[in-house]
Design a protein around this motif. Structure first.
Motif, mmCIF file in Angstrom:
data_model
loop_
_atom_site.group_PDB
_atom_site.id
_atom_site.type_symbol
_atom_site.label_atom_id
_atom_site.label_comp_id
_atom_site.label_asym_id
_atom_site.label_seq_id
_atom_site.Cartn_x
_atom_site.Cartn_y
_atom_site.Cartn_z
ATOM 1 N N LEU A 1 -17.411 -22.770 12.986
ATOM 2 C CA LEU A 1 -16.956 -23.544 11.827
ATOM 3 C C LEU A 1 -18.065 -24.466 11.320
ATOM 4 N N GLU A 2 -18.820 -25.056 12.246
ATOM 5 C CA GLU A 2 -19.958 -25.889 11.844
ATOM 6 C C GLU A 2 -21.025 -25.038 11.165
ATOM 7 N N ALA A 3 -21.256 -23.856 11.695
ATOM 8 C CA ALA A 3 -22.236 -22.944 11.096
ATOM 9 C C ALA A 3 -21.830 -22.572 9.680
ATOM 10 N N ARG A 4 -20.576 -22.222 9.504
ATOM 11 C CA ARG A 4 -20.082 -21.842 8.168
ATOM 12 C C ARG A 4 -20.341 -22.950 7.161
ATOM 13 N N ASP A 5 -19.994 -24.183 7.534
ATOM 14 C CA ASP A 5 -20.171 -25.302 6.616
ATOM 15 C C ASP A 5 -21.650 -25.549 6.315
ATOM 16 N N TRP A 6 -22.504 -25.460 7.335
ATOM 17 C CA TRP A 6 -23.934 -25.688 7.139
ATOM 18 C C TRP A 6 -24.528 -24.608 6.241
ATOM 19 N N ILE A 7 -24.178 -23.365 6.507
ATOM 20 C CA ILE A 7 -24.728 -22.263 5.710
ATOM 21 C C ILE A 7 -24.259 -22.354 4.268
ATOM 22 N N ARG A 8 -23.024 -22.719 4.047
ATOM 23 C CA ARG A 8 -22.538 -22.889 2.670
ATOM 24 C C ARG A 8 -23.335 -23.957 1.932
ATOM 25 N N GLU A 9 -23.715 -25.009 2.643
ATOM 26 C CA GLU A 9 -24.451 -26.107 2.012
ATOM 27 C C GLU A 9 -25.939 -25.796 1.856
ATOM 28 N N HIS A 10 -26.564 -25.206 2.875
ATOM 29 C CA HIS A 10 -28.009 -25.021 2.898
ATOM 30 C C HIS A 10 -28.460 -23.584 2.628
ATOM 31 N N GLY A 11 -27.564 -22.625 2.820
ATOM 32 C CA GLY A 11 -27.915 -21.219 2.641
ATOM 33 C C GLY A 11 -28.776 -20.693 3.775
ATOM 34 N N CYS A 12 -28.894 -19.382 3.852
ATOM 35 C CA CYS A 12 -29.801 -18.739 4.798
ATOM 36 C C CYS A 12 -30.076 -17.328 4.297
ATOM 37 N N ASP A 13 -31.198 -16.791 4.753
ATOM 38 C CA ASP A 13 -31.599 -15.439 4.362
ATOM 39 C C ASP A 13 -31.243 -14.410 5.419
ATOM 40 N N LEU A 14 -31.272 -14.842 6.689
ATOM 41 C CA LEU A 14 -31.013 -13.952 7.816
ATOM 42 C C LEU A 14 -30.075 -14.659 8.777
ATOM 43 N N LEU A 15 -29.014 -13.962 9.171
ATOM 44 C CA LEU A 15 -28.007 -14.530 10.072
ATOM 45 C C LEU A 15 -27.875 -13.644 11.299
ATOM 46 N N LEU A 16 -28.202 -14.203 12.473
ATOM 47 C CA LEU A 16 -27.998 -13.530 13.758
ATOM 48 C C LEU A 16 -26.676 -14.051 14.278
ATOM 49 N N LEU A 17 -25.687 -13.178 14.407
ATOM 50 C CA LEU A 17 -24.304 -13.623 14.529
ATOM 51 C C LEU A 17 -23.536 -12.897 15.618
ATOM 52 N N ASP A 18 -22.927 -13.684 16.511
ATOM 53 C CA ASP A 18 -22.017 -13.143 17.514
ATOM 54 C C ASP A 18 -20.720 -12.741 16.810
ATOM 55 N N ILE A 19 -19.972 -11.841 17.406
ATOM 56 C CA ILE A 19 -18.702 -11.419 16.818
ATOM 57 C C ILE A 19 -17.534 -12.126 17.477
ATOM 58 N N GLU A 20 -17.447 -12.072 18.786
ATOM 59 C CA GLU A 20 -16.325 -12.683 19.503
ATOM 60 C C GLU A 20 -16.600 -14.158 19.750
ATOM 61 N N MET A 21 -15.959 -15.012 18.936
ATOM 62 C CA MET A 21 -16.092 -16.461 19.075
ATOM 63 C C MET A 21 -14.733 -17.098 18.846
ATOM 64 N N PRO A 22 -14.481 -18.245 19.477
ATOM 65 C CA PRO A 22 -13.208 -18.931 19.255
ATOM 66 C C PRO A 22 -13.167 -19.587 17.881
ATOM 67 N N MET A 23 -12.003 -19.766 17.354
ATOM 68 C CA MET A 23 -11.733 -20.435 16.080
ATOM 69 C C MET A 23 -12.053 -19.582 14.855
ATOM 70 N N LEU A 24 -13.177 -18.873 14.875
ATOM 71 C CA LEU A 24 -13.591 -18.076 13.725
ATOM 72 C C LEU A 24 -14.529 -16.984 14.246
ATOM 73 N N ASN A 25 -14.075 -15.725 14.172
ATOM 74 C CA ASN A 25 -14.953 -14.664 14.682
ATOM 75 C C ASN A 25 -16.039 -14.335 13.657
ATOM 76 N N GLY A 26 -17.028 -13.584 14.094
ATOM 77 C CA GLY A 26 -18.160 -13.281 13.245
ATOM 78 C C GLY A 26 -17.801 -12.557 11.955
ATOM 79 N N PHE A 27 -16.857 -11.627 12.016
ATOM 80 C CA PHE A 27 -16.447 -10.911 10.807
ATOM 81 C C PHE A 27 -15.812 -11.864 9.789
ATOM 82 N N ASP A 28 -14.951 -12.760 10.278
ATOM 83 C CA ASP A 28 -14.308 -13.724 9.378
ATOM 84 C C ASP A 28 -15.324 -14.702 8.804
#
Length: 92
Positions: free
Chosen positions: A38-65
């Motif tokens: 959730l912190e990552a989502r908010d940061w990326i929305r604010e700052h953007g990124c070009d490349l995201l290395l992302l786990d899939i199985e995570m609590p609260m918000l999975n990688g696909f979501d």
């Protein structure tokens, strides 16, 4: 490329960060790492990124979501999924 790593397991983000720094890849800037999606989502929305290395199985918000949320907000980074679960490979 502004790069972000998101994985709920600290040792995974630490290892990937160390590998990226050690390889000293031209054009790759490690902008941020997150263990809370959730912190990552908010940061990326604010700052953007070009490349995201992302786990899939995570609590609260999975990688696909997380990806769907970013796409809906107009953020379209290149994706590299990180997972130990082979059943996610086709969808990823």
């Amino acid at each position: 490329m502004k790069t972000v790593i998101v994985d709920d397991e600290f040792h995974s983000t630490a290892l990937l960060s160390a590998l990226i720094r050690r390889m000293d890849l031209q054009g790759i800037e490690l902008a941020a790492t997150f263990n809370k999606p959730l912190e990552a989502r908010d940061w990326i929305r604010e700052h953007g990124c070009d490349l995201l290395l992302l786990d899939i199985e995570m609590p609260m918000l999975n990688g696909f979501d997380l990806v769907e949320s970013l796409l809906a907000s107009g953020c379209k980074p290149l994706l590299v999924f990180i997972t130990a679960y082979d059943e996610h490979a086709v969808r990823a």
